[in-house]
Scaffold this motif. Structure first.
Motif, PDB file in Angstrom:
ATOM      1  N   LEU A 163     -50.914  51.716 -31.438  1.00 46.77           N
ATOM      2  CA  LEU A 163     -50.295  52.700 -31.073  1.00 46.77           C
ATOM      3  C   LEU A 163     -50.471  53.959 -31.942  1.00 46.77           C
ATOM      4  N   PRO A 164     -50.459  55.224 -31.304  1.00 48.89           N
ATOM      5  CA  PRO A 164     -50.537  56.339 -32.443  1.00 48.89           C
ATOM      6  C   PRO A 164     -49.251  56.255 -33.104  1.00 48.89           C
ATOM      7  N   TYR A 165     -49.156  56.891 -34.278  1.00 47.91           N
ATOM      8  CA  TYR A 165     -47.910  56.913 -35.104  1.00 47.91           C
ATOM      9  C   TYR A 165     -46.967  57.921 -34.578  1.00 47.91           C
ATOM     10  N   PRO A 166     -45.586  57.490 -34.615  1.00 48.01           N
ATOM     11  CA  PRO A 166     -44.552  58.489 -33.874  1.00 48.01           C
ATOM     12  C   PRO A 166     -44.849  59.975 -34.195  1.00 48.01           C
ATOM     13  N   SER A 167     -45.190  60.320 -35.528  1.00 46.22           N
ATOM     14  CA  SER A 167     -45.480  61.610 -35.616  1.00 46.22           C
ATOM     15  C   SER A 167     -46.665  62.215 -35.163  1.00 46.22           C
ATOM     16  N   SER A 168     -47.409  61.672 -34.153  1.00 48.31           N
ATOM     17  CA  SER A 168     -48.282  62.163 -33.172  1.00 48.31           C
ATOM     18  C   SER A 168     -47.901  62.859 -32.098  1.00 48.31           C
ATOM     19  N   GLY A 169     -46.373  62.613 -32.007  1.00 50.84           N
ATOM     20  CA  GLY A 169     -45.953  63.314 -30.734  1.00 50.84           C
ATOM     21  C   GLY A 169     -45.489  62.386 -29.659  1.00 50.84           C
ATOM     22  N   ASP A 170     -44.511  63.074 -28.686  1.00 52.17           N
ATOM     23  CA  ASP A 170     -44.296  62.440 -27.664  1.00 52.17           C
ATOM     24  C   ASP A 170     -45.298  62.085 -26.609  1.00 52.17           C
ATOM     25  N   ASP A 171     -46.109  63.122 -26.462  1.00 46.90           N
ATOM     26  CA  ASP A 171     -47.303  62.980 -25.455  1.00 46.90           C
ATOM     27  C   ASP A 171     -48.157  61.888 -25.639  1.00 46.90           C
ATOM     28  N   ALA A 172     -48.712  62.021 -27.062  1.00 52.54           N
ATOM     29  CA  ALA A 172     -49.594  60.988 -27.456  1.00 52.54           C
ATOM     30  C   ALA A 172     -48.946  59.589 -27.117  1.00 52.54           C
ATOM     31  N   PHE A 173     -47.714  59.315 -27.710  1.00 52.92           N
ATOM     32  CA  PHE A 173     -47.074  58.065 -27.256  1.00 52.92           C
ATOM     33  C   PHE A 173     -47.033  57.624 -25.830  1.00 52.92           C
ATOM     34  N   LEU A 174     -46.952  58.386 -25.231  1.00 49.81           N
ATOM     35  CA  LEU A 174     -46.522  58.024 -23.621  1.00 49.81           C
ATOM     36  C   LEU A 174     -47.918  57.876 -23.070  1.00 49.81           C
ATOM     37  N   PHE A 202     -34.081  47.689 -23.718  1.00 46.93           N
ATOM     38  CA  PHE A 202     -32.723  47.386 -24.114  1.00 46.93           C
ATOM     39  C   PHE A 202     -32.360  47.694 -25.419  1.00 46.93           C
ATOM     40  N   MET A 203     -31.852  49.093 -25.576  1.00 44.07           N
ATOM     41  CA  MET A 203     -31.886  49.443 -26.955  1.00 44.07           C
ATOM     42  C   MET A 203     -30.700  50.627 -27.242  1.00 44.07           C
ATOM     43  N   PRO A 204     -30.421  50.670 -28.418  1.00 41.79           N
ATOM     44  CA  PRO A 204     -29.326  51.826 -28.487  1.00 41.79           C
ATOM     45  C   PRO A 204     -29.769  53.025 -27.860  1.00 41.79           C
ATOM     46  N   THR A 205     -28.585  53.856 -27.686  1.00 47.32           N
ATOM     47  CA  THR A 205     -28.729  55.259 -27.243  1.00 47.32           C
ATOM     48  C   THR A 205     -29.102  56.248 -28.310  1.00 47.32           C
ATOM     49  N   ILE A 213     -47.544  45.731 -18.392  1.00 49.06           N
ATOM     50  CA  ILE A 213     -46.466  45.528 -19.073  1.00 49.06           C
ATOM     51  C   ILE A 213     -45.212  45.872 -18.387  1.00 49.06           C
ATOM     52  N   ASP A 214     -44.187  45.318 -18.410  1.00 52.78           N
ATOM     53  CA  ASP A 214     -42.885  45.618 -17.788  1.00 52.78           C
ATOM     54  C   ASP A 214     -41.794  45.980 -18.751  1.00 52.78           C
ATOM     55  N   SER A 215     -42.000  45.717 -19.856  1.00 54.56           N
ATOM     56  CA  SER A 215     -40.725  45.820 -20.818  1.00 54.56           C
ATOM     57  C   SER A 215     -41.247  45.892 -22.128  1.00 54.56           C
ATOM     58  N   MET A 216     -40.560  46.514 -22.954  1.00 53.82           N
ATOM     59  CA  MET A 216     -40.705  46.606 -24.542  1.00 53.82           C
ATOM     60  C   MET A 216     -39.824  46.657 -25.505  1.00 53.82           C
ATOM     61  N   ILE A 217     -40.143  46.108 -26.389  1.00 50.43           N
ATOM     62  CA  ILE A 217     -39.115  45.669 -27.573  1.00 50.43           C
ATOM     63  C   ILE A 217     -39.519  46.271 -28.814  1.00 50.43           C
ATOM     64  N   PRO A 218     -39.043  47.556 -29.276  1.00 52.27           N
ATOM     65  CA  PRO A 218     -39.316  48.180 -30.506  1.00 52.27           C
ATOM     66  C   PRO A 218     -38.740  47.583 -31.637  1.00 52.27           C
ATOM     67  N   ILE A 268     -38.138  58.110 -31.168  1.00 50.35           N
ATOM     68  CA  ILE A 268     -39.060  58.465 -30.116  1.00 50.35           C
ATOM     69  C   ILE A 268     -39.078  57.695 -28.937  1.00 50.35           C
ATOM     70  N   MET A 269     -38.627  56.306 -29.113  1.00 59.97           N
ATOM     71  CA  MET A 269     -38.326  55.444 -27.925  1.00 59.97           C
ATOM     72  C   MET A 269     -36.992  55.787 -27.160  1.00 59.97           C
ATOM     73  N   THR A 270     -35.941  55.947 -27.935  1.00 55.74           N
ATOM     74  CA  THR A 270     -34.795  56.336 -27.118  1.00 55.74           C
ATOM     75  C   THR A 270     -35.124  57.783 -26.664  1.00 55.74           C
ATOM     76  N   ARG A 271     -35.734  58.775 -27.182  1.00 56.82           N
ATOM     77  CA  ARG A 271     -35.856  59.966 -26.622  1.00 56.82           C
ATOM     78  C   ARG A 271     -36.770  59.881 -25.266  1.00 56.82           C
ATOM     79  N   LEU A 272     -37.614  58.872 -25.093  1.00 57.50           N
ATOM     80  CA  LEU A 272     -38.678  58.592 -23.887  1.00 57.50           C
ATOM     81  C   LEU A 272     -38.173  57.572 -23.152  1.00 57.50           C
TER      82      LEU A 272
END
Lengths: 93, 364
Positions: B67-78, B119-122, B90-95, B103-107
């Motif tokens: 994965l790109p580091y979270p600091s790479s930004g939302d677009d690169a991550f998505l 299934f993670m915190p807001t 993949i149908d689900s993710m566990i951070p 970044i995960m909650t934001r996206l």
């Protein structure tokens, strides 16, 4: 200091803490709340089992004097020392 | 509430770093998934470095992706998640890493649109467990909390005495890392090191004598804590990470954690860290919004929390569970894994390791 002059409630470890201990016949003792473990010898095991049965101090003294060839002064001293160590293990492991 | 309900069958798990002195939780989460009675699907390991061990362990991860580091930004991550979804369905993710949660909650909504459930915190819950809001959290838990302060410049460490801060105390990163410092020089050095890695602010926290006890569980998002497992460290690495631990049954830790989950309506995995001081007080140190690296103890103690998480993701109601039994020990060890050069090459060149297809003449 003799055992006769000491308040049982002061010298005996917390009964709730004693009850929760898992005591193995090997002498391995585990406290499920603190996660600490320690070991006791054969005599310690006898005392610990008696304490878990809510035995009074005098009952434990009688039990030990009937099982072991020891004078009352030494018995009291060793018992006092053991109870102190046990309380310490339970309160400040 | 998620608009999609999935029966996870291809789960991506992050945090595949697993250096012996400071492992991420991902590999242990994958191991729990492998052993979960209610899961027989694929596991896709996600990491950030080509030598993250979990990427190269087919026993736990069917495939591995960088994965790109979270600091790479939302677009690169998505963009990367979309590629992994297309390739692995993949149908689900566990951070599994603190730094990923913002970044995960934001996206989360974008991921959901893509067909990747979580299934993670807001974001609000995540903000609430921020390390500089410990007092507020401790109030919910009915515990004390060590005095904590945000610091943004190294000069603080040279005049902190005037502000009531006396050495030793702890310097902590906003996401991760902690160091006990005993002088201004040590404090300033720790500040520079931690801020360079984890950003600002850096936190200073009162140093407490005592022993740390931890709890992990899953919040159902409606105020209920499920499947609690409590642990005391028996041995730690040079970095203070548990090397061995034993499950315990501490009612006060359980009650404090259940109160926290109820007050915050916590959704997803969490780890509660508490210091039990010599005078018997309980001090809330931290809440981590993910499973801990010692999560395999949950499976070992008969409370595989990944089974609980899967039930919640499927909108099933997990059964009532007593806390895990006390006296189950885990002991970590390091093991050498042999990695084919082709796998390593693939991770370096493409950012993934995928199973090598069986030769045609080996197929039935």
């Amino acid at each position: 200091m003799t055992l006769d002059s000491i308040d049982e409630q002061v010298i005996l470890p917390d009964p709730m803490a004693l009850k929760r201990l898992a005591v193995s016949e090997s002498g391995f003792v585990f406290d499920p709340v603190s996660g600490h473990s320690f070991t006791v010898n054969e005599t310690g095991l006898v005392i610990l089992h008696a304490l878990q049965r809510d035995s009074r101090l005098n009952d434990i003294r009688e039990l030990l004097s009937s099982d072991y060839d020891v004078d009352s002064q030494n018995l009291d001293r060793d018992l006092l020392e053991f109870l102190g160590s046990l309380s310490n293990q339970l309160e400040h492991p | 509430m998620s608009a999609i309900m999935v029966a996870p069958n291809r789960i991506a798990v992050t945090g595949m770093n697993a250096r012996p002195d400071n492992p991420g939780p991902g590999l242990a989460v994958a191991r729990c998934l492998r052993e979960a009675k209610n899961y027989s699907g694929k596991i896709i390991g996600l990491g950030y470095e080509s030598l993250d061990p979990g990427l190269h362990l087919p026993a736990y991860c069917d495939a591995g992706y960088l994965l790109p580091y979270p600091s790479s930004g939302d677009d690169a991550f998505l963009e990367r998640i979309e590629l992994i979804r297309e390739r692995e369905q993949i149908d689900s993710m566990i951070p599994c890493l603190d730094a990923e949660l913002p970044i995960m909650t934001r996206l989360a909504a974008e991921l959901e649109k893509m067909g990747v459930a979580t299934f993670m915190p807001t974001s609000a819950q995540l903000e609430l467990r921020s390390k500089d809001r410990l007092d507020e959290l401790a109030g919910h838990a009915g515990t004390d909390a060590p005095k904590t302060k945000s610091v943004t410049e190294a000069g603080f460490f040279f005049n902190c005495g005037q502000q009531g801060w006396h050495y030793p105390f702890v310097v902590k990163g906003i996401f991760y890392d902690a160091e006990v410092v005993k002088s201004a020089e040590q404090g300033a050095a720790a500040f520079r090191r931690i801020s360079a890695q984890w950003g600002l602010p850096v936190l200073v926290q009162e140093f407490l004598e005592g022993e740390e006890i931890n709890l992990t569980a899953v919040g159902d998002g409606k105020g209920k804590m499920l499947g609690a497992v409590m642990m005391k460290k028996l041995a730690v690495t040079d970095k203070g990470k548990a090397w061995a631990g034993i499950s315990i049954a501490d009612e006060r830790l359980f009650d404090a954690s259940a109160a926290l989950v109820a007050a915050t309506q916590w959704k997803g995995p969490l780890e509660v860290e508490v210091m039990r001081t010599a005078d018997g007080t309980y001090q809330l140190i931290e809440i981590n919004p993910r499973f801990p690296a010692w999560i395999y103890l949950s499976a070992g103690a008969g409370r595989n929390l990944l089974e609980v998480l899967l039930q919640l993701m499927r909108n099933e109601t997990p059964p009532e569970m007593e806390p895990a039994p006390a006296g189950v020990i885990y002991l970590r060890y390091a093991e050498d894994n042999i990695v084919p050069l082709a796998d390593y090459e693939s991770v370096i060149m493409h950012g993934w390791r995928v199973p090598v297809p069986e030769p045609e003449n080996h197929k039935q």
